[in-house]
Motif scaffolding. Structure first.
Motif, mmCIF file in Angstrom:
data_model
loop_
_atom_site.group_PDB
_atom_site.id
_atom_site.type_symbol
_atom_site.label_atom_id
_atom_site.label_comp_id
_atom_site.label_asym_id
_atom_site.label_seq_id
_atom_site.Cartn_x
_atom_site.Cartn_y
_atom_site.Cartn_z
ATOM 1 N N PHE A 225 11.697 8.424 -6.655
ATOM 2 C CA PHE A 225 10.377 8.232 -7.248
ATOM 3 C C PHE A 225 9.754 7.013 -6.582
ATOM 4 O O PHE A 225 10.286 5.905 -6.662
ATOM 5 C CB PHE A 225 10.501 8.044 -8.761
ATOM 6 N N SER A 226 8.618 7.231 -5.921
ATOM 7 C CA SER A 226 8.038 6.202 -5.062
ATOM 8 C C SER A 226 6.612 5.873 -5.488
ATOM 9 O O SER A 226 5.790 6.775 -5.683
ATOM 10 C CB SER A 226 8.052 6.691 -3.609
ATOM 11 N N ASP A 227 6.314 4.581 -5.602
ATOM 12 C CA ASP A 227 4.948 4.146 -5.893
ATOM 13 C C ASP A 227 4.033 4.560 -4.742
ATOM 14 O O ASP A 227 4.403 4.465 -3.567
ATOM 15 C CB ASP A 227 4.906 2.620 -6.077
ATOM 16 N N GLU A 228 2.831 5.003 -5.055
ATOM 17 C CA GLU A 228 1.926 5.525 -4.028
ATOM 18 C C GLU A 228 1.489 4.465 -3.019
ATOM 19 O O GLU A 228 1.021 4.804 -1.929
ATOM 20 C CB GLU A 228 0.689 6.151 -4.675
ATOM 21 N N LEU A 229 1.638 3.189 -3.346
ATOM 22 C CA LEU A 229 1.241 2.132 -2.411
ATOM 23 C C LEU A 229 2.434 1.500 -1.689
ATOM 24 O O LEU A 229 2.288 0.445 -1.070
ATOM 25 C CB LEU A 229 0.449 1.037 -3.144
ATOM 26 N N ASN A 230 3.577 2.137 -1.761
ATOM 27 C CA ASN A 230 4.765 1.577 -1.110
ATOM 28 C C ASN A 230 4.567 1.421 0.395
ATOM 29 O O ASN A 230 3.835 2.181 1.036
ATOM 30 C CB ASN A 230 5.994 2.457 -1.367
ATOM 31 N N HIS A 231 5.293 0.461 0.941
ATOM 32 C CA HIS A 231 5.205 0.144 2.367
ATOM 33 C C HIS A 231 5.719 1.311 3.221
ATOM 34 O O HIS A 231 6.543 2.123 2.787
ATOM 35 C CB HIS A 231 6.032 -1.116 2.670
ATOM 36 N N ALA A 232 5.231 1.365 4.461
ATOM 37 C CA ALA A 232 5.614 2.432 5.394
ATOM 38 C C ALA A 232 7.121 2.519 5.609
ATOM 39 O O ALA A 232 7.658 3.602 5.859
ATOM 40 C CB ALA A 232 4.913 2.219 6.738
ATOM 41 N N SER A 233 7.824 1.403 5.507
ATOM 42 C CA SER A 233 9.281 1.413 5.711
ATOM 43 C C SER A 233 9.987 2.230 4.636
ATOM 44 O O SER A 233 10.938 2.965 4.924
ATOM 45 C CB SER A 233 9.820 -0.020 5.724
ATOM 46 N N MET A 234 9.529 2.111 3.394
ATOM 47 C CA MET A 234 10.120 2.912 2.322
ATOM 48 C C MET A 234 9.731 4.378 2.459
ATOM 49 O O MET A 234 10.549 5.275 2.235
ATOM 50 C CB MET A 234 9.700 2.358 0.962
ATOM 51 N N ILE A 235 8.483 4.613 2.826
ATOM 52 C CA ILE A 235 8.030 5.991 3.036
ATOM 53 C C ILE A 235 8.872 6.659 4.131
ATOM 54 O O ILE A 235 9.305 7.805 3.994
ATOM 55 C CB ILE A 235 6.535 6.007 3.413
ATOM 56 N N VAL A 276 5.263 -7.535 -4.921
ATOM 57 C CA VAL A 276 3.883 -7.863 -4.571
ATOM 58 C C VAL A 276 3.446 -6.916 -3.467
ATOM 59 O O VAL A 276 4.087 -6.830 -2.419
ATOM 60 C CB VAL A 276 3.751 -9.323 -4.091
ATOM 61 N N TYR A 277 2.355 -6.209 -3.712
ATOM 62 C CA TYR A 277 1.822 -5.272 -2.723
ATOM 63 C C TYR A 277 0.874 -6.033 -1.797
ATOM 64 O O TYR A 277 -0.141 -6.574 -2.231
ATOM 65 C CB TYR A 277 1.131 -4.098 -3.419
ATOM 66 N N SER A 278 1.224 -6.064 -0.527
ATOM 67 C CA SER A 278 0.660 -7.052 0.394
ATOM 68 C C SER A 278 -0.807 -6.865 0.723
ATOM 69 O O SER A 278 -1.474 -7.818 1.129
ATOM 70 C CB SER A 278 1.457 -7.049 1.696
ATOM 71 N N MET A 279 -1.347 -5.660 0.597
ATOM 72 C CA MET A 279 -2.734 -5.436 0.994
ATOM 73 C C MET A 279 -3.724 -5.587 -0.155
ATOM 74 O O MET A 279 -4.908 -5.795 0.065
ATOM 75 C CB MET A 279 -2.898 -4.050 1.617
ATOM 76 N N CYS A 280 -3.247 -5.473 -1.381
ATOM 77 C CA CYS A 280 -4.133 -5.636 -2.540
ATOM 78 C C CYS A 280 -3.692 -6.784 -3.443
ATOM 79 O O CYS A 280 -4.468 -7.259 -4.271
ATOM 80 C CB CYS A 280 -4.230 -4.346 -3.342
ATOM 81 N N GLY A 281 -2.437 -7.229 -3.300
ATOM 82 C CA GLY A 281 -1.953 -8.362 -4.084
ATOM 83 C C GLY A 281 -1.508 -8.032 -5.488
ATOM 84 O O GLY A 281 -1.182 -8.928 -6.277
ATOM 85 N N SER A 282 -1.484 -6.747 -5.843
ATOM 86 C CA SER A 282 -1.044 -6.365 -7.188
ATOM 87 C C SER A 282 0.451 -6.609 -7.336
ATOM 88 O O SER A 282 1.184 -6.703 -6.346
ATOM 89 C CB SER A 282 -1.375 -4.901 -7.464
ATOM 90 N N VAL A 283 0.904 -6.695 -8.595
ATOM 91 C CA VAL A 283 2.297 -7.014 -8.894
ATOM 92 C C VAL A 283 2.893 -5.945 -9.797
ATOM 93 O O VAL A 283 2.252 -5.518 -10.773
ATOM 94 C CB VAL A 283 2.411 -8.403 -9.565
ATOM 95 N N ALA A 284 4.080 -5.501 -9.492
ATOM 96 C CA ALA A 284 4.723 -4.426 -10.253
ATOM 97 C C ALA A 284 5.243 -4.929 -11.600
ATOM 98 O O ALA A 284 5.678 -6.076 -11.719
ATOM 99 C CB ALA A 284 5.881 -3.844 -9.448
ATOM 100 N N PRO A 285 5.230 -4.053 -12.613
ATOM 101 C CA PRO A 285 5.837 -4.382 -13.907
ATOM 102 C C PRO A 285 7.356 -4.177 -13.835
ATOM 103 O O PRO A 285 7.897 -3.191 -14.357
ATOM 104 C CB PRO A 285 5.166 -3.392 -14.859
ATOM 105 N N ILE A 286 8.028 -5.096 -13.188
ATOM 106 C CA ILE A 286 9.445 -4.905 -12.850
ATOM 107 C C ILE A 286 10.311 -4.660 -14.079
ATOM 108 O O ILE A 286 11.170 -3.764 -14.092
ATOM 109 C CB ILE A 286 9.970 -6.119 -12.055
ATOM 110 N N GLU A 287 10.107 -5.437 -15.119
ATOM 111 C CA GLU A 287 10.957 -5.313 -16.302
ATOM 112 C C GLU A 287 10.835 -3.927 -16.927
ATOM 113 O O GLU A 287 11.844 -3.304 -17.312
ATOM 114 C CB GLU A 287 10.576 -6.389 -17.321
ATOM 115 N N LYS A 288 9.625 -3.406 -16.995
ATOM 116 C CA LYS A 288 9.415 -2.082 -17.581
ATOM 117 C C LYS A 288 9.945 -0.979 -16.666
ATOM 118 O O LYS A 288 10.380 0.076 -17.148
ATOM 119 C CB LYS A 288 7.937 -1.889 -17.892
ATOM 120 N N MET A 289 9.905 -1.234 -15.355
ATOM 121 C CA MET A 289 10.521 -0.283 -14.417
ATOM 122 C C MET A 289 12.024 -0.194 -14.689
ATOM 123 O O MET A 289 12.617 0.889 -14.657
ATOM 124 C CB MET A 289 10.275 -0.729 -12.977
ATOM 125 N N CYS A 290 12.638 -1.337 -14.945
ATOM 126 C CA CYS A 290 14.079 -1.363 -15.250
ATOM 127 C C CYS A 290 14.373 -0.636 -16.558
ATOM 128 O O CYS A 290 15.402 0.051 -16.687
ATOM 129 C CB CYS A 290 14.578 -2.799 -15.329
#
Length: 564
Positions: A225-235, A276-290
């Motif tokens: 399950f991949s976030d739509e803004l993930n980096h090209a390396s993960m894609i 931290v998503y480098s092109m928009c600066g948004s931050v993931a809800p890490i705790e809720k992802m866990c």
């Protein structure tokens, strides 16, 4: 064809060695033509009569020129006769035409990329010079976030190691490149993230690709399950894994849960996302992802590339930052409860941004690290980082860990720049991190803005366009460091303000008038509080636990292999 058949009966070793019955049998099962195509006499004749509808197989593609054969040895002729032309009479692919056509498409849609000749100056950071050494510019888009690329202590350590051990590693880790410097570096990384083990790669792109692809190859029925803004390396890693995948809307927990709920808890799963998503600066809800990962039986894969060095009291990233006070008090030791950083299964990061050198890594439990070390081709078959690089990186991590003031000063500069842009209506895409993305909205204007800043104002900020960001979301991406003081910041703000007027670019009120875009000018957009609160911005190095200053870190057995 009758004359050809008679010639074959006289001279062909294959025909001579097969009975009439055998030949009839070959004809019945359609093998005769295939065998004949290998013959130096029949092959060209068949080829000359062929009507091309598709590419020939290499072995069957024969020249149409007649071939004079004197004394035949069938096997030797097929294998080594230099007089036989095995090329096809088809037209070859126009490779260069394809390249030119694809490049022209990028030029037409303004997504063609120009690499500026930027030469960073160690003694004048954040300055650089262009091709001419006298032509200096101020760099505002470097990912050397803390300026560790110029740190004298790191520099001295690398020189010292190089003088003793040379400039290269000598090979892959499993053959000639494993050494004390690799062991020490992985020990430092594991200690930073408070994990049992770590593994160093040549880059974090390689790390993400190697890890995710290995999971897909080794776990039957894996779902990623991949976030739509993930980096090209993960894609890329997910593609190479060949695992089933679901892409969830950016940071959308409800969408992610709806996808996770489609599978039994027993199905192996990975949730892959960034802090931290480098092109928009948004931050993931890490705790809720866990929370979701534990509920549905998934592993968490967290890319902290644009967070390590800058978040948390010791620079371990956003996962550490979420338990800031507990980690601040415990120092290099672990708090007395399970933290968010403990709950994340895999943390990848870079050694080429905040730590100022090059490389990537994975931090995780020792069994997982040993498994990756033992099975991942991207690790096993890649030449190791040189000893001097790894030695310098160990020093860099130790410096970054005990220097919270660099993190604080960077965030203060970020806050100042964002606030000043807000006051003059420059459209900053809202986020709670250190990234300052200025929305432009089309590729041509973004390129013009970048060029004008460089050529007229001596400020280097690269334009960001497709495929890094979606078409229509082109931007300039600014990254303040601790070394961009108020005077330098004011020069940037004044120059950007003038540039926006000169190019007639949209300001915040313009975006608001058309309903907003990328969070800019959206009335419903709630203000985002920076991860670094006012309380945290008052901290100094004196507030750190003394155990982080010069810790003795035990070397990891897993770096070399766990003995049984």
């Amino acid at each position: 064809m009758e004359s050809l058949t008679k010639a074959s009966l006289r001279v062909c070793p294959f025909v001579k060695s097969h009975s009439t019955a055998a030949m009839k049998k070959l004809a019945k099962n359609s093998s005769l033509v295939n065998e004949a195509a290998m013959c130096p006499i029949m092959g060209p004749a068949i080829e000359a009569k062929r009507s091309y509808t598709q590419a020939s197989k290499f072995v069957s593609a024969q020249a149409t020129d007649s071939i004079k054969v004197t004394k035949l040895n069938h096997d030797a002729t097929v294998k080594s006769n230099n007089n036989i032309n095995l090329s096809s009479n088809e037209i070859a692919t126009d490779y260069n035409g394809f390249f030119e056509n694809e490049l022209n498409k990028k030029r037409i849609d303004n997504s063609y990329r120009f690499f500026n000749n930027i030469n960073r100056l160690a003694k004048e950071f954040p300055k650089a010079h262009l091709q001419n050494e006298e032509d200096k510019v101020m760099v505002w888009c470097s990912n050397d976030y803390l300026g560790m690329g110029k740190n004298q202590e790191v520099f001295n350590q690398m020189i010292k190691t190089m003088e003793t051990y040379g400039v290269g590693a000598g090979g892959t880790r499993n053959i000639a490149g494993h050494n004390r410097h690799a062991i020490n570096l992985e020990s430092e990384i594991a200690a930073l993230h408070k994990k049992e083990g770590a593994l160093v790669f040549s880059s974090c792109f390689v790390a993400n690709d190697a890890i995710l692809s290995l999971f897909g190859k080794q776990f039957k029925d894996l779902v990623i399950f991949s976030d739509e803004l993930n980096h090209a390396s993960m894609i890329q890693g997910i593609k190479n894994s060949r695992a089933k995948k679901h892409i969830f809307k950016h940071n959308d927990l409800n969408h992610l849960e709806s996808q996770l709920a489609m599978y039994p808890k027993s199905t192996p799963k990975i949730i892959a996302f960034e802090s931290v998503y480098s092109m928009c600066g948004s931050v993931a809800p890490i705790e809720k992802m866990c929370d979701l990962a534990e509920k549905y039986g998934a592993l968490t894969f967290l890319d902290e590339v644009h967070a390590v060095g800058m978040y948390g009291p010791h620079g371990a990233g956003v996962a550490e930052h979420l338990d800031f006070k507990a980690h601040l008090n415990s120092g290099i030791s672990s708090p007395n409860y399970k933290t968010v950083m403990d709950r994340v299964d895999m943390i990848t990061g870079t050694l080429g941004k905040s730590f100022g050198v090059v490389g990537g890594y994975l931090a995780a439990d020792k069994n997982l690290i040993d498994w990756i070390r033992s099975f991942a081709p991207g690790f096993i078959f890649t030449t190791s980082l040189p000893p001097a690089v790894m030695s310098g990186l160990s020093t860099s991590i130790r410096i970054v860990r005990k220097n919270i003031e660099d993190r604080v000063n960077q965030q203060k500069n970020v806050k100042y720049v964002k606030q000043q842009f807000k006051e003059i209506g420059i459209p900053v895409i809202p986020n709670p991190s250190h990234i300052v993305p200025l929305l432009v909205g089309n590729a041509a204007d973004a390129k013009k803005a970048s060029d004008a800043l460089l050529n007229k104002y001596k400020i280097y900020v690269q334009a960001i366009n497709f495929p890094t960001v979606s078409t229509g979301e082109e931007r300039l991406r600014i990254t303040p460091s601790p070394h961009h003081d108020k005077e330098i910041c004011d020069q940037l703000i004044e120059s950007v303000d003038q540039l926006w007027n000169e190019l007639n670019l949209k300001r915040v009120n313009d975006w608001e008038n058309i309903g907003g875009h990328c969070g800019v000018g959206s009335v419903s957009q709630n203000p985002l509080e920076n991860l670094w609160t006012e309380e945290f911005l008052q901290l100094t190095n004196k507030d750190l636990n003394p155990n982080v200053l010069n810790p003795v870190i035990e070397q990891l057995e897993v770096s070399s292999g766990i003995k049984i």
